[in-house]
Structures are given as C-alpha cells and as structure tokens.
Write a protein that holds these residues in place. Structure first.
Motif, PDB file in Angstrom:
ATOM      1  N   ILE A 122       1.098  -0.917  -0.137  1.00 44.88           N
ATOM      2  CA  ILE A 122      -0.295  -0.250  -0.024  1.00 44.88           C
ATOM      3  C   ILE A 122       0.825   0.914  -0.228  1.00 44.88           C
ATOM      4  O   ILE A 122       2.171   0.795   0.009  1.00 44.88           O
ATOM      5  CB  ILE A 122      -1.062   0.036   1.666  1.00 44.88           C
ATOM      6  N   SER A 123       0.347   2.758  -0.513  1.00 44.97           N
ATOM      7  CA  SER A 123       1.262   3.632  -0.433  1.00 44.97           C
ATOM      8  C   SER A 123       0.652   4.708   0.309  1.00 44.97           C
ATOM      9  O   SER A 123      -1.327   5.402   0.116  1.00 44.97           O
ATOM     10  CB  SER A 123       1.010   4.009  -2.160  1.00 44.97           C
ATOM     11  N   PRO A 124       0.188   4.989   1.493  1.00 50.14           N
ATOM     12  CA  PRO A 124      -0.318   6.490   2.877  1.00 50.14           C
ATOM     13  C   PRO A 124       0.008   7.651   1.881  1.00 50.14           C
ATOM     14  O   PRO A 124      -0.275   8.431   2.666  1.00 50.14           O
ATOM     15  CB  PRO A 124      -0.208   5.578   3.756  1.00 50.14           C
ATOM     16  N   MET A 125       1.221   7.702   1.454  1.00 54.79           N
ATOM     17  CA  MET A 125       2.328   8.893   0.485  1.00 54.79           C
ATOM     18  C   MET A 125       2.779   9.072  -0.603  1.00 54.79           C
ATOM     19  O   MET A 125       3.161   8.091  -0.901  1.00 54.79           O
ATOM     20  CB  MET A 125       2.682   9.488   2.224  1.00 54.79           C
ATOM     21  N   ILE A 126       2.254  10.303  -0.994  1.00 55.37           N
ATOM     22  CA  ILE A 126       3.114  10.919  -2.397  1.00 55.37           C
ATOM     23  C   ILE A 126       4.208  11.739  -1.732  1.00 55.37           C
ATOM     24  O   ILE A 126       4.049  12.812  -0.599  1.00 55.37           O
ATOM     25  CB  ILE A 126       2.110  11.710  -3.138  1.00 55.37           C
ATOM     26  N   LEU A 127       5.507  11.027  -2.011  1.00 55.77           N
ATOM     27  CA  LEU A 127       6.365  11.898  -2.158  1.00 55.77           C
ATOM     28  C   LEU A 127       6.978  13.065  -2.837  1.00 55.77           C
ATOM     29  O   LEU A 127       8.196  13.883  -1.993  1.00 55.77           O
ATOM     30  CB  LEU A 127       7.777  11.048  -1.449  1.00 55.77           C
ATOM     31  N   SER A 128       6.490  12.589  -3.635  1.00 51.06           N
ATOM     32  CA  SER A 128       7.237  13.747  -4.833  1.00 51.06           C
ATOM     33  C   SER A 128       6.582  13.222  -6.662  1.00 51.06           C
ATOM     34  O   SER A 128       5.992  13.003  -6.535  1.00 51.06           O
ATOM     35  CB  SER A 128       8.569  13.409  -5.581  1.00 51.06           C
ATOM     36  N   ARG A 129       6.371  14.399  -7.075  1.00 55.64           N
ATOM     37  CA  ARG A 129       6.019  14.905  -8.457  1.00 55.64           C
ATOM     38  C   ARG A 129       6.723  15.029  -9.299  1.00 55.64           C
ATOM     39  O   ARG A 129       8.274  15.976  -9.506  1.00 55.64           O
ATOM     40  CB  ARG A 129       5.113  15.416  -8.638  1.00 55.64           C
ATOM     41  N   PRO A 173      20.841  27.622 -18.412  1.00 53.77           N
ATOM     42  CA  PRO A 173      20.040  25.922 -18.111  1.00 53.77           C
ATOM     43  C   PRO A 173      18.469  26.705 -18.336  1.00 53.77           C
ATOM     44  O   PRO A 173      18.373  27.367 -17.940  1.00 53.77           O
ATOM     45  CB  PRO A 173      19.923  25.888 -16.884  1.00 53.77           C
ATOM     46  N   ARG A 174      17.619  25.654 -19.120  1.00 57.10           N
ATOM     47  CA  ARG A 174      15.712  26.026 -19.179  1.00 57.10           C
ATOM     48  C   ARG A 174      15.767  26.172 -17.627  1.00 57.10           C
ATOM     49  O   ARG A 174      15.418  25.026 -16.888  1.00 57.10           O
ATOM     50  CB  ARG A 174      15.429  24.941 -20.111  1.00 57.10           C
ATOM     51  N   LYS A 175      14.241  26.754 -17.588  1.00 60.88           N
ATOM     52  CA  LYS A 175      14.007  27.477 -16.505  1.00 60.88           C
ATOM     53  C   LYS A 175      12.881  26.111 -16.532  1.00 60.88           C
ATOM     54  O   LYS A 175      11.655  26.156 -17.636  1.00 60.88           O
ATOM     55  CB  LYS A 175      13.408  28.536 -16.181  1.00 60.88           C
ATOM     56  N   VAL A 176      12.914  25.571 -15.684  1.00 63.05           N
ATOM     57  CA  VAL A 176      11.293  24.291 -15.655  1.00 63.05           C
ATOM     58  C   VAL A 176      11.056  24.444 -13.832  1.00 63.05           C
ATOM     59  O   VAL A 176      11.857  23.015 -13.591  1.00 63.05           O
ATOM     60  CB  VAL A 176      12.049  22.910 -15.482  1.00 63.05           C
ATOM     61  N   SER A 177      10.132  25.349 -13.067  1.00 62.11           N
ATOM     62  CA  SER A 177      10.141  25.536 -11.896  1.00 62.11           C
ATOM     63  C   SER A 177       9.197  24.576 -11.662  1.00 62.11           C
ATOM     64  O   SER A 177       9.751  24.570  -9.825  1.00 62.11           O
ATOM     65  CB  SER A 177       8.795  26.819 -12.507  1.00 62.11           C
ATOM     66  N   THR A 178       9.099  23.736 -11.910  1.00 57.81           N
ATOM     67  CA  THR A 178       8.413  22.781 -11.964  1.00 57.81           C
ATOM     68  C   THR A 178       9.428  21.083 -11.676  1.00 57.81           C
ATOM     69  O   THR A 178       7.792  19.958 -11.421  1.00 57.81           O
ATOM     70  CB  THR A 178       6.676  22.053 -11.803  1.00 57.81           C
ATOM     71  N   TYR A 179      10.576  20.932 -11.871  1.00 56.01           N
ATOM     72  CA  TYR A 179      11.549  20.280 -12.695  1.00 56.01           C
ATOM     73  C   TYR A 179      11.576  19.103 -11.014  1.00 56.01           C
ATOM     74  O   TYR A 179      10.546  17.791 -11.350  1.00 56.01           O
ATOM     75  CB  TYR A 179      12.720  20.186 -12.644  1.00 56.01           C
ATOM     76  N   ASN A 180      11.276  19.355  -9.818  1.00 53.47           N
ATOM     77  CA  ASN A 180      11.237  18.552  -8.881  1.00 53.47           C
ATOM     78  C   ASN A 180      10.312  19.200  -7.514  1.00 53.47           C
ATOM     79  O   ASN A 180      10.942  20.179  -7.539  1.00 53.47           O
ATOM     80  CB  ASN A 180      12.891  18.446  -7.784  1.00 53.47           C
ATOM     81  N   GLN A 181       9.340  18.326  -7.904  1.00 52.51           N
ATOM     82  CA  GLN A 181       8.139  18.676  -6.289  1.00 52.51           C
ATOM     83  C   GLN A 181       7.646  17.620  -5.114  1.00 52.51           C
ATOM     84  O   GLN A 181       7.374  16.751  -5.790  1.00 52.51           O
ATOM     85  CB  GLN A 181       6.452  18.907  -6.952  1.00 52.51           C
ATOM     86  N   PHE A 182       7.865  18.519  -3.940  1.00 50.05           N
ATOM     87  CA  PHE A 182       7.709  17.096  -2.905  1.00 50.05           C
ATOM     88  C   PHE A 182       6.283  17.931  -1.771  1.00 50.05           C
ATOM     89  O   PHE A 182       5.846  16.684  -1.808  1.00 50.05           O
ATOM     90  CB  PHE A 182       8.514  17.927  -2.078  1.00 50.05           C
ATOM     91  N   SER A 183       5.315  19.420  -2.531  1.00 54.94           N
ATOM     92  CA  SER A 183       4.701  19.322  -1.602  1.00 54.94           C
ATOM     93  C   SER A 183       4.463  21.096  -1.863  1.00 54.94           C
ATOM     94  O   SER A 183       5.267  21.138  -2.553  1.00 54.94           O
ATOM     95  CB  SER A 183       5.348  19.476   0.368  1.00 54.94           C
ATOM     96  N   THR A 184       3.652  21.185  -1.313  1.00 55.56           N
ATOM     97  CA  THR A 184       2.876  22.901  -1.270  1.00 55.56           C
ATOM     98  C   THR A 184       3.023  23.788   0.033  1.00 55.56           C
ATOM     99  O   THR A 184       1.506  22.720   0.532  1.00 55.56           O
ATOM    100  CB  THR A 184       1.800  22.625  -2.350  1.00 55.56           C
ATOM    101  N   LEU A 185       3.806  24.588   0.069  1.00 59.52           N
ATOM    102  CA  LEU A 185       3.814  25.267   1.782  1.00 59.52           C
ATOM    103  C   LEU A 185       2.193  24.608   1.699  1.00 59.52           C
ATOM    104  O   LEU A 185       1.370  25.595   1.466  1.00 59.52           O
ATOM    105  CB  LEU A 185       4.027  26.428   0.995  1.00 59.52           C
ATOM    106  N   GLY A 186       1.691  24.664   3.198  1.00 55.21           N
ATOM    107  CA  GLY A 186       0.849  24.846   3.881  1.00 55.21           C
ATOM    108  C   GLY A 186      -0.855  24.406   3.514  1.00 55.21           C
ATOM    109  O   GLY A 186      -1.510  24.230   3.787  1.00 55.21           O
ATOM    110  N   ASP A 187      -0.348  23.369   2.229  1.00 55.40           N
ATOM    111  CA  ASP A 187      -1.165  22.547   1.347  1.00 55.40           C
ATOM    112  C   ASP A 187      -1.341  20.648   1.182  1.00 55.40           C
ATOM    113  O   ASP A 187      -0.265  20.615   0.820  1.00 55.40           O
ATOM    114  CB  ASP A 187      -1.722  22.691  -0.066  1.00 55.40           C
TER     115      ASP A 187
END
Length: 359
Positions: A83-90, A292-306
C-alpha cells in the motif's frame, strides 16, 4: 509524539534527487521528533528494493508510483499487498539523448540548434536509417512499471513512433550515464541527478522533462506492506507525519541548497552538488556550457500549507492505472477489477495529517 509500536525501522531508497524527503527527514531530525529511529538503506535497483519490501527485509520504501499497483496485481509473479499512504514527490524525470545522436540529428536537419523541449519526431530520420541497417536506436528506462516508461512511451507516441521502432533496456538509474558513455544507450528517461550528470560530462543532451509531458504526475510514493501497517498503525502514522514535515521543509528554496549538500554525501547520492542542485532549484541542464532551461516544477515535494499535494487520493491511482492499461501493462479486466482505494490509502494519510496538526 505518537506511542509507536516499533521504534527501530528500516527504509529503502534509491540514490536519486527525489529521495530528498527520506534523507531530509533523517538528517533534520523529523523521524526522531516522531519517536522513530530510522535506518536508511541505499539500494542498487528498483527490483532489489521491491523484493526486499515484499520479503520483509526492509519495513518501508521509497517506491515508483506504479509499483504498489503492480505488486497487488502480481505483475512480478506472486501477489503482494503493498500500500501507499503518501506521495513523496511529483515530476523529476528527464529524457536525455546521447551527444553523438544529437549531433547526427543536427547534421540531418542542417541546423545548429533544436528548441527545447523537443519532440520525438527529430528521431524519425535516424530511426528510418537504422531500420535499413537492422540497427535500432536503444533507449533505457529504470523499470517496466514506472512513470519513466510511460513518459518515454508518451513522448514517442506523440510523434507516431512505436515501441517496435526502438530497442528498450531496463537499466538502474546510476548505470544510465555510464551506459550512454559506452555507446550502449542512445537515450534514456531517468530521474535526477543522472540527466544533469550526463550533460555536465558532455555525454548527453536533456531536451524533455516529465513536467513537459505529465505535469504534476505522482513520481515516488511511500510503500509499505499492508500487513506491516496493520501490525504497526501508529508507527505508520509517525512515518507519514515525519515525511510530510520533510516535504514541507523542502518547499523553502534556501533549504533546497542545504538538501543538495546533504544529498551529495557518499552514503546518499555520492555525486557533486552541481548535478544535484539544478533540478531542485527549478533548472534543467540541457547542453554543456549553456544557460539552463527554467522548469520551475522540475522537482516537487509539496505545497506549503497545502496537505493535498502529498495525499494519495484515488484520482492519482486511477491516472496511473489508466497509463498502465494504455501501454499494455494491465488488461481491461485487471483495470476494471482494480480497487485503487485499497492501495492508495488516503485514509491513513489523512489520519497522519490530523496527528501532525494535533502535535
């Protein structure tokens, strides 16, 4: 702090940039805060990590998002209730072509540069040429049931290139760059820092990221055995709570510089900060000595407060299952019978978040 059933636990991870949550939770004391003594165990391949979790050699694991579904369906053979109880990254992956292949493409198109992100149709001339020579282009992905596989297939599909047009190898992430350097691979889809390392060493050109293909797609998840969670419900909540705090910590950009420093240690990624930091800071290295090419969402781990970002909601699992069906990893019947809610456990996640708010 929760009164956990098991204080000393093991967590398997792969040496990748998006292993940051488990490493930060360990290094910055989040695990200890929640009453856990976690031993991080670096693995050499996704198959090894999977087998160790299935057999109880490790208690928990950073896993590819499709892996729990594959385990429950028995796509490896025997069925295992993961099972997976959490997403760690996108996001976090990139498609890199060898420098030699890219130079051939430039010569074929009589140009000096191809805009990024590039489509797979730039391969068509070389694919047609290789067919006549019975010498197909060879690409690598890290594992069959992975977002890397589905992203590479999607990239090819958008240019009407089929899997039969190329050779495909399954290669551990850290072996991708050496395999390209030796000429065994013409391209690969892998997570950081291995795309950036190929660019830094002049071996490859990174032209596409997972953000360009499937924006905000779950990439890594926390994986545990269902039976282990049932035996250790409070330990599971503590584990999720600590990792959630680590993901929130990683949303502060100055913290990501510190994360890159920690990840570079020999016990973790064992590579230079200059190949780890770019993707953490929203940059994609494309060419050697090029901005480098700007890719602001390259590594995502969370959204502050969300807290919803890390929630393994049903829609996440449904989307992954649909990709597995689209690319012929599961049948129509398997897809219809799949109970996503029993795998992606948003109920456990929500309980952990409530516990975190109460502490």
């Amino acid at each position: 702090m929760l009164n956990v059933e098991k204080k000393n636990i093991t967590l398997g991870f792969m040496p990748l940039t998006d292993s940051a949550p488990v490493i930060i939770a360990h290094e910055m004391g989040m695990f200890k805060k929640w009453g856990l003594n976690v031993s991080l165990l670096k693995q050499n391949s996704w198959a090894t990590l999977r087998d160790k979790l299935h057999l109880g050699v490790i208690d928990s694991a950073q896993m590819l998002a499709p892996m729990p579904i594959a385990s429950q369906l028995g796509l490896y053979g025997q069925k295992f209730q993961v099972i997976s109880p959490m997403i760690l990254s996108r996001n976090g992956n990139g498609i890199t072509l060898s420098t030699n292949l890219y130079k051939k493409i430039l010569a074929q198109q009589n140009t000096t540069k191809i805009d990024m992100p590039f489509s797979a149709n730039i391969l068509q001339h070389e694919i047609d040429k290789r067919k006549k020579e019975d010498n197909k282009l060879t690409f690598g992905v890290v594992f069959p049931y992975s977002c890397h596989y589905y992203q590479l297939m999607e990239w090819l599909k958008r240019s009407n290139i089929s899997l039969s047009d190329i050779n495909l190898l399954f290669v551990p992430p850290s072996d991708m760059m050496p395999s390209m350097q030796s000429g065994d691979l013409d391209g690969f889809c892998v997570g950081g820092p291995w795309n950036a390392k190929a660019v830094r060493e002049g071996v490859g050109i990174t032209g596409v990221t997972s953000s360009d293909l499937y924006q905000n797609s779950p990439e890594k998840v926390l994986g545990i055995m269902s039976s282990w969670q049932q035996q250790h419900p409070r330990t599971t909540l503590a584990l999720v709570s600590a990792l959630y705090e680590a993901c929130q910590w990683l949303e502060n950009i100055p913290n990501r510089f510190e994360a890159a420093r920690l990840l570079s240690r020999p016990c973790y990624l064992d590579t230079n900060i200059d190949v780890i930091a770019p993707s953490l800071l929203g940059s994609c290295l494309t060419f050697t000595d090029t901005t480098p090419r700007k890719v602001s969402t390259y590594n995502q781990f969370s959204t502050l407060g969300d807290s919803e970002f890390n929630n393994p909601g049903q829609y996440c699992g449904e989307n992954i299952a649909n990709l597995m069906k689209e690319f012929d990893h599961i049948s129509t019947q398997q897809r219809a019978e799949l109970n996503i809610a029993s795998i992606f456990r948003k109920d456990i996640y929500q309980n952990a978040i409530n516990s975190a708010k109460a502490n």
